[in-house]
Design a protein around this motif. Structure first.
Motif, short mmCIF file in Angstrom:
data_model
loop_
_atom_site.label_atom_id
_atom_site.label_comp_id
_atom_site.label_asym_id
_atom_site.label_seq_id
_atom_site.Cartn_x
_atom_site.Cartn_y
_atom_site.Cartn_z
N ARG A 1 68.62 45.16 62.22
CA ARG A 1 68.45 45.73 60.58
C ARG A 1 68.53 46.28 60.11
N TYR A 2 69.89 47.53 60.52
CA TYR A 2 69.97 48.78 60.24
C TYR A 2 71.58 48.18 59.61
N GLU B 1 72.84 45.90 57.93
CA GLU B 1 73.19 45.32 56.63
C GLU B 1 72.80 46.16 55.22
N ARG B 2 71.73 46.82 56.18
CA ARG B 2 70.90 47.77 54.77
C ARG B 2 72.58 49.16 54.87
N ILE B 3 72.58 49.44 56.13
CA ILE B 3 73.82 50.51 55.72
C ILE B 3 75.03 49.95 54.62
N ASN B 4 75.65 49.00 55.18
CA ASN B 4 76.71 48.26 54.66
C ASN B 4 75.87 48.25 53.24
N SER B 5 75.36 47.26 52.73
CA SER B 5 74.96 47.27 51.10
C SER B 5 74.97 48.71 50.44
N ALA B 6 74.74 49.24 51.39
CA ALA B 6 73.78 50.52 50.49
C ALA B 6 75.60 51.80 50.46
N LYS C 1 66.28 57.81 61.83
CA LYS C 1 65.84 56.13 61.67
C LYS C 1 64.59 56.45 61.67
N PRO C 2 63.71 55.81 60.85
CA PRO C 2 64.43 55.11 59.60
C PRO C 2 64.89 56.74 58.28
N SER D 1 65.91 55.29 54.71
CA SER D 1 66.05 55.04 53.14
C SER D 1 67.56 55.06 52.70
N ASP D 2 67.86 54.46 51.86
CA ASP D 2 68.96 53.78 51.15
C ASP D 2 70.02 54.82 50.13
#
Length: 166
Positions: A12-13, A15-20, A94-95, A97-98
């Motif tokens: 869950r983290y 993809e968010r880390i990669n895209s941000a 965690k959690p 935001s971008d």
């Protein structure tokens, strides 16, 4: 373009880390294990490392990538109830935001650029007996004759007379 290595196991983290981080134009490599991180870091030196606290086997990565060890700097990705190692150069809770992630990465990258460059190690200078006893020897040699050595003669002072106006 900064190169960022991320060690994170939670999908869950990842993809968010990669895209941000990629949205900022940064080169990002996400791995899930310490061994993979070491292999990648050996081929391409990262500008920043994000390590998820609790990932098995990353204790040595904290030490080797921290700025205090001469590394690029380490941000700890910390879940509630976890404490980052003292080698962490920063923390992202965690959690997150971008925006929180990107701001923490920017600060860490900026801190790396602003860190003072270590001065080259001074060359070892071995002292000679003249360095150690030179002043004592000069005193003794000066006293040996009973008189101080004569001073060098001064050149005569010639007054400057302005030319008479015609």
């Amino acid at each position: 373009m900064p190169s960022i290595l991320v060690v994170e196991q939670e999908p869950r983290y990842v993809e968010r880390i990669n895209s941000a981080l990629r949205a900022e134009g940064w080169s990002v490599r996400v791995v899930s294990e310490a061994d993979q991180a070491l292999l990648w870091a050996a081929s391409e030196t990262p500008d920043l490392v994000l390590l998820s606290v609790g990932t098995p086997g990353i204790e040595s990565l904290w030490r080797s990538f921290s700025r205090s060890a001469g590394g690029p700097g380490v941000l700890g990705l910390v879940a509630e109830g976890q404490a980052p190692p003292r080698e962490a150069d920063g923390v992202v809770a965690k959690p997150f935001s971008d925006q929180d992630l990107v701001l923490a990465a920017r600060r860490a990258l900026l801190a790396r650029r602003q860190a003072p460059v270590a001065a080259p190690a001074a060359q070892e200078h071995k002292l000679t007996s003249a360095d150690i006893f030179g002043d004592v020897l000069a005193e003794v040699e000066g006293d040996a004759g009973g008189l101080a050595p004569p001073a060098a003669p001064r050149p005569p002072v010639v007054p400057v007379v302005p030319a008479a106006a015609a």
